[in-house]
Design a protein around this motif. Structure first.
Motif, short mmCIF file in Angstrom:
data_model
loop_
_atom_site.label_atom_id
_atom_site.label_comp_id
_atom_site.label_asym_id
_atom_site.label_seq_id
_atom_site.Cartn_x
_atom_site.Cartn_y
_atom_site.Cartn_z
N ARG A 1 0.83 -1.20 0.00
CA ARG A 1 0.00 0.00 0.00
C ARG A 1 0.87 1.26 0.00
NH1 ARG A 1 -3.49 3.01 3.91
NH2 ARG A 1 -2.07 2.34 5.56
N LEU A 2 1.90 1.24 0.84
CA LEU A 2 2.78 2.41 0.93
C LEU A 2 3.60 2.57 -0.34
CD1 LEU A 2 4.09 2.19 4.59
CD2 LEU A 2 2.38 3.73 3.66
N THR A 3 3.72 1.51 -1.13
CA THR A 3 4.48 1.59 -2.36
C THR A 3 3.63 2.13 -3.50
OG1 THR A 3 5.80 -0.27 -1.60
CG2 THR A 3 5.91 0.18 -3.91
N GLY A 4 2.34 2.35 -3.22
CA GLY A 4 1.48 2.89 -4.25
C GLY A 4 0.85 1.83 -5.13
N ILE A 5 0.94 0.58 -4.71
CA ILE A 5 0.25 -0.49 -5.44
C ILE A 5 -1.24 -0.39 -5.13
CG2 ILE A 5 -0.06 -3.01 -5.55
CD1 ILE A 5 2.93 -3.26 -5.06
N LYS A 6 -2.07 -0.55 -6.16
CA LYS A 6 -3.52 -0.49 -5.93
C LYS A 6 -3.97 -1.81 -5.32
CE LYS A 6 -4.24 2.99 -9.40
NZ LYS A 6 -4.12 3.20 -10.83
N VAL A 7 -3.82 -1.90 -4.02
CA VAL A 7 -4.04 -3.17 -3.33
C VAL A 7 -5.48 -3.63 -3.47
CG1 VAL A 7 -3.98 -4.32 -1.09
CG2 VAL A 7 -2.20 -2.69 -1.68
N LYS A 8 -6.42 -2.73 -3.23
CA LYS A 8 -7.83 -3.14 -3.25
C LYS A 8 -8.24 -3.59 -4.64
CE LYS A 8 -9.11 -0.31 0.64
NZ LYS A 8 -9.80 0.87 1.14
N LYS A 9 -7.85 -2.81 -5.62
CA LYS A 9 -8.23 -3.14 -7.00
C LYS A 9 -7.64 -4.50 -7.37
CE LYS A 9 -7.62 -1.47 -11.64
NZ LYS A 9 -6.74 -0.62 -12.43
N THR A 10 -6.38 -4.71 -7.03
CA THR A 10 -5.74 -5.98 -7.35
C THR A 10 -6.48 -7.13 -6.68
OG1 THR A 10 -3.64 -4.80 -7.44
CG2 THR A 10 -3.52 -7.19 -7.38
N LEU A 11 -6.85 -6.93 -5.41
CA LEU A 11 -7.54 -8.01 -4.69
C LEU A 11 -8.90 -8.31 -5.32
CD1 LEU A 11 -6.76 -7.35 -0.93
CD2 LEU A 11 -5.94 -9.21 -2.37
N VAL A 12 -9.64 -7.26 -5.68
CA VAL A 12 -10.93 -7.49 -6.33
C VAL A 12 -10.73 -8.32 -7.60
CG1 VAL A 12 -12.87 -6.39 -7.50
CG2 VAL A 12 -12.04 -5.45 -5.36
N ASN A 13 -9.71 -7.95 -8.36
CA ASN A 13 -9.43 -8.71 -9.58
C ASN A 13 -9.07 -10.16 -9.28
OD1 ASN A 13 -9.98 -6.68 -11.36
ND2 ASN A 13 -7.89 -5.90 -11.38
N VAL A 14 -8.30 -10.36 -8.24
CA VAL A 14 -7.88 -11.72 -7.89
C VAL A 14 -9.10 -12.59 -7.57
CG1 VAL A 14 -6.77 -13.07 -6.06
CG2 VAL A 14 -5.52 -11.22 -7.18
N TYR A 15 -9.99 -12.08 -6.73
CA TYR A 15 -11.18 -12.87 -6.38
C TYR A 15 -12.09 -13.04 -7.59
CZ TYR A 15 -9.93 -13.02 -1.51
OH TYR A 15 -9.28 -13.29 -0.35
N SER A 16 -12.17 -12.01 -8.43
CA SER A 16 -12.99 -12.13 -9.63
C SER A 16 -12.46 -13.24 -10.53
CB SER A 16 -13.00 -10.80 -10.40
OG SER A 16 -13.48 -9.78 -9.58
N ILE A 17 -11.14 -13.29 -10.68
CA ILE A 17 -10.55 -14.32 -11.54
C ILE A 17 -10.80 -15.70 -10.95
CG2 ILE A 17 -8.36 -15.27 -12.36
CD1 ILE A 17 -7.41 -12.35 -12.67
N SER A 18 -10.68 -15.81 -9.64
CA SER A 18 -10.96 -17.10 -9.00
C SER A 18 -12.40 -17.52 -9.28
CB SER A 18 -10.70 -17.01 -7.50
OG SER A 18 -11.06 -18.21 -6.88
N GLY A 19 -13.33 -16.56 -9.17
CA GLY A 19 -14.73 -16.86 -9.46
C GLY A 19 -14.93 -17.23 -10.92
N LEU A 20 -14.27 -16.47 -11.80
CA LEU A 20 -14.39 -16.75 -13.23
C LEU A 20 -13.90 -18.15 -13.57
CD1 LEU A 20 -13.59 -14.40 -16.11
CD2 LEU A 20 -12.23 -16.48 -15.99
#
Lengths: 515, 331
Positions: B220-239
């Motif tokens: 988070r402190l590095t400026g990585i979009k943590v939330k967005k990445t996580l949403v994508n990760v769970y979405s891919i798992s669901g997909l």
């Protein structure tokens, strides 16, 4: 400041309570300790000194039964007997207490339970715990060390200093005769340190032998009776503290004179030529940072001094968008900005090297090169993949420019020394091409050699036009590196000093609330 | 740099040089590289002796076909576990996706679109998981435990509790057809793993997954979009679970609300067997496929030996414990 009358033991006339002779320890081919000797006398405070990696903690782990020395790797005599503890619990039962730098308490349990943890609680006839008795026993220990903490209170409600008291009380509850304190003052205020020292003095009077590990010279000369210096896993020297001085100790630790502790020559930039890179007007946050105003010009290193808890970390965290500010304005390069997240901060050219390298900075399982470039990966993005060739080249440049010592850029960063890890974190922020660099304790936990190298790097960055805000609790660092110094006390700026007029005394005056 | 402090003043800056490596260290090194592969090979050798026809070409193809659905689920589970999360909903998604896609197909929707509807349903559930986990900050275990329950419920509700029969041959092809003598699901599985390998190793998204799992605060402190990445990760798992559901429906010629029961546990077991850490940040997709195959070989071998399904469960559970224990002991 309170001064203590030292109760000097006369070690010559006494038998050491514990004596380690010829201790050696090897981990998978790497020798960590070579033939180390240490004697601890009842009622002495024994300062154990050395750079990071000198072997202090390994030695203490052997003493407290966490590790065993090598085969034929020396002997430990405790109260006249030859001992070899198989696990820490046995050492503890025998009377070896350890107070770790990171406190080992269960926050959701009461003070009593934390103190008496691992012992058998008194039971009633049904086998249930007799809490009144538990609390009474805990209180007894607390009272004996002059603490007025309530035994029923939850540990999570205590300050760090109070938690430390609980740790000490725990050690006392099992009648520790040897007490190891690893950087006990690292997160205490001066007042709390005084409190700790009077407890240490008490323990000393009761004949407890205390091993005191600290990097703070001032404390060592205040509290210790004797010292032992380790360097690169070898015993260098032991002796009474009166027969040495800080310069001598440092030279024993590093094996060289510390004349070359970094000293910045002053900013190359003339302030009148320029607009401030960072201007803060009346900033307040939801905790207790109140009404801060200051500006930092390109090419300038501004030190923020103060005691731990003065609000400096909170300040940089709200500047970086980690926590939110409630009032005030921030201007970066003449532009008013609204930074609500680290992503915003990076966009406006603000970078933060955070306080805790391990918790907030490093990706320990990832390679050095990825640790360096993780914040700027998008710069290497091709349509679907990353341009790894460019990526590697760029990482190599940072490794070379910041003199990061690593076997290879692909090595996991966990294998690097603290100083080199810190350089990698600094490199990460340089990769975002910042205008304002916020450094929160940039050399914490870094050994002296690497420290002055990092100071030099910071100075070079400023000379290249960066505006640097550096928080540091080490006065020599603030004095050596800063062009100007702000001093904070309880969330406010209480002092502003130019480098020429700054001194440890003046900073401490402001830091303790003077004006 | 003309530094007064020469580099050799810094202890510990260099890792132990490789020279003088002992035999034991070599073994460790080989084990780190191969570890679970060796266990898989050993298992195959044992099975080839005790299970009749185990080594037949058709049986080996059969194993791959049998594991394909779990494998596709486990690929998604890998990235979820890499971020330090967990996804318990994938088994239920398999059922919902199967029911939804078969019902769409029966309603006259073009089979390809019907299959996409199943995959889409999975994506949607995954997206919701992601939003509750990343944005609302709820523990993934609880969020996906809830969706495991309500998604299974939705599968029952929409199908009325009965299997829905699949008539479209195009749809059936995805689960039961074959190209050049190799069943279609195997191609799909291979494709999923190749893409996932590439994503994890060579893309920014993949590297950010490792970063978040390794140290979320630093990310988070590095400026990585943590939330967005996580949403994508769970979405891919669901997909991917949705895809698994479509494949299973194609194989069973029906969409069944009871399908995919406990598949999430098989997927998690495979990921852990494959060397990923539940705490996140450590693991590889190559490991996961090995984990999947270990489970598949055990099931297949025991079936060939005429061991009952009930006993198979006992053996499988034991093997998972043993394999993870061996893995722990070595490190």
């Amino acid at each position: 400041m309170v001064t203590f009358e030292k109760v000097r033991p006369v070690p010559v006339s006494l038998q050491p309570v514990l004596s380690m002779k010829g201790i050696s320890k090897t981990f998978t081919g790497t020798t960590v300790l070579k033939n180390v000797n240490i004697d601890l006398y009842p009622g002495e405070v024994h300062a154990l000194m050395g750079e990071n990696g000198a072997g202090k903690s390994t030695l203490m782990k052997i003493l407290s039964g966490v590790y065993a020395p090598d085969q034929e790797g020396g002997t430990i005599r405790y109260k006249g007997e030859h001992v070899q503890w198989k696990d820490p619990l046995l050492a503890r039962k025998a009377g070896i207490g350890v107070i770790h730098q990171e406190l080992n308490l269960s926050p959701n349990l009461s003070i009593s339970e934390n103190i008496l943890m691992g012992t058998k609680y008194p039971r009633n006839k049904l086998g249930g715990v007799r809490w009144d008795e538990v609390h009474r026993m805990a209180e007894e220990v607390l009272v004996s060390m002059g603490s007025d903490l309530q035994p029923e209170q939850l540990v999570s409600t205590l300050s760090v200093a109070q938690q430390q008291m609980v740790e000490i009380a725990r050690a006392l509850s099992y009648k520790a005769e040897v007490l190891i304190m690893d950087e006990p003052t690292a997160s205490l205020t001066d007042k709390e340190i005084d409190g700790l020292f009077s407890i240490i003095n008490d323990l000393r009077k009761h004949g407890v032998a205390i091993v005191y590990i600290s990097h703070r010279m001032e404390e060592i000369f205040k509290i210790a009776d004797r010292y032992t210096v380790l360097r690169d896993g070898e015993w260098i020297r032991s002796g009474p503290i009166q027969e040495t001085n800080p310069e001598h100790l440092v030279s024993l630790m590093v094996g060289r004179d510390l004349k070359d502790l970094f000293k910045r020559k002053g900013s190359l930039y003339k302030r009148e030529d320029d607009h401030p890179a960072l201007e803060v007007k009346g900033l307040s946050d939801s905790t207790f940072v109140e009404d801060l105003s200051f500006s930092i010009y390109p090419g300038e290193i501004v030190g923020f001094a103060g005691l731990v808890g003065a609000g400096r970390t909170e300040l940089v965290r709200s500047l970086f968008g980690v926590s939110s500010m409630t009032k005030g304005e921030v201007w970066v390069q003449g532009e008013k900005v609204d930074i609500r997240s680290p992503i915003d901060a990076i966009k406006y050219g603000v970078a933060l090297v955070p306080e805790s390298r391990k918790d907030q900075g490093l990706f320990l399982d990832m390679s050095v090169k990825e640790n360096i470039l993780l914040a700027e990966m998008k710069a290497f993005k091709k349509i679907m993949k990353l341009n790894w060739k460019e990526f590697n080249r760029s990482a190599d440049n940072y490794i070379r420019d910041l003199r990061i010592k690593t076997a290879s850029p692909a090595q996991p960063i966990s294998g690097l020394s603290g100083g080199n890890q810190q350089k990698a974190v600094i490199a990460r922020w340089l990769s975002t091409n910042p205008k304002v660099l916020l450094l929160d304790e940039p050399t914490r936990g870094v050994d002296i050699g690497a420290k002055s190298e990092i100071h030099k790097i910071i100075s070079e960055l400023a000379d290249a036009g960066l505006a640097v805000l550096m928080i540091s609790s080490e006065l020599p660092e603030v004095l050596g590196v800063s062009d100007r110094i702000f001093v904070m006390h309880e969330g406010r700026i209480t002092g502003h000093l130019q480098r020429e007029e700054a001194s440890q005394e003046k900073i401490m005056h402001y830091a303790t609330g003077g004006n | 740099m003309k530094s007064a402090l020469s580099p050799n003043h810094q202890p510990n800056s260099q890792p132990t040089p490789p020279q003088g490596m002992k035999f034991g260290q070599n073994v460790t090194l080989v084990w780190n590289q191969l570890g679970m592969i060796l266990i898989l090979i050993l298992l195959c050798i044992v099975m080839s002796f005790v299970a009749p026809n185990f080594l037949d070409g058709s049986n080996l193809t059969n194993i791959l076909k049998q594991v394909s659905v779990t494998a596709i689920l486990a690929a998604g589970m890998t990235i979820v576990i890499l971020t330090g999360g967990i996804d318990l909903s994938v088994g239920s998604i398999v059922a919902l996706s199967g029911v939804v896609s078969v019902m769409a197909s029966q309603a006259g929707v073009h089979p390809v679109l019907a299959m996409l509807a199943g995959v889409g349903a999975g994506y949607l559930v995954g997206f919701i998981n992601g939003v509750f986990t990343a944005k609302a900050g709820l523990p993934a275990f609880i969020v996906t435990l809830a969706s495991m329950t309500y998604v299974r419920g939705l599968a029952y509700v929409s199908s009325g509790g009965y299997p829905v029969v699949l008539e479209s041959n195009t749809f059936r092809f995805i689960g039961s057809g074959s190209i050049l003598g190799i069943p279609t699901p195997i191609y799909l599985m291979a494709l999923v793993y190749l893409v996932m390998f590439y994503v994890l190793k060579y893309t920014m998204f993949g590297r950010h997954i490792y970063a978040i799992g390794g140290n979320a605060e630093a990310a988070r402190l590095t400026g990585i979009k943590v939330k967005k990445t996580l949403v994508n990760v769970y979405s891919i798992s669901g997909l991917l679970a949705g895809l698994g559901g479509v494949v299973l429906a194609g194989r069973l010629y029906s969409g069944q609300p009871t399908a995919g029961n406990m598949y999430e546990l098989d997927a998690i077991a495979a990921v852990i067997l494959g060397g990923s850490k539940l705490t996140g940040g450590v693991g590889k997709i190559q490991g996961t496929i090995i984990g999947v195959l270990i489970m598949g070989v055990i099931t297949n071998g025991l079936t060939l030996m005429d061991v009952s399904y009930y006993s198979q469960l006992v053996v499988k559970g034991g093997v998972i414990l043993a394999a993870v224990l061996i893995d722990r002991v070595r490190s």
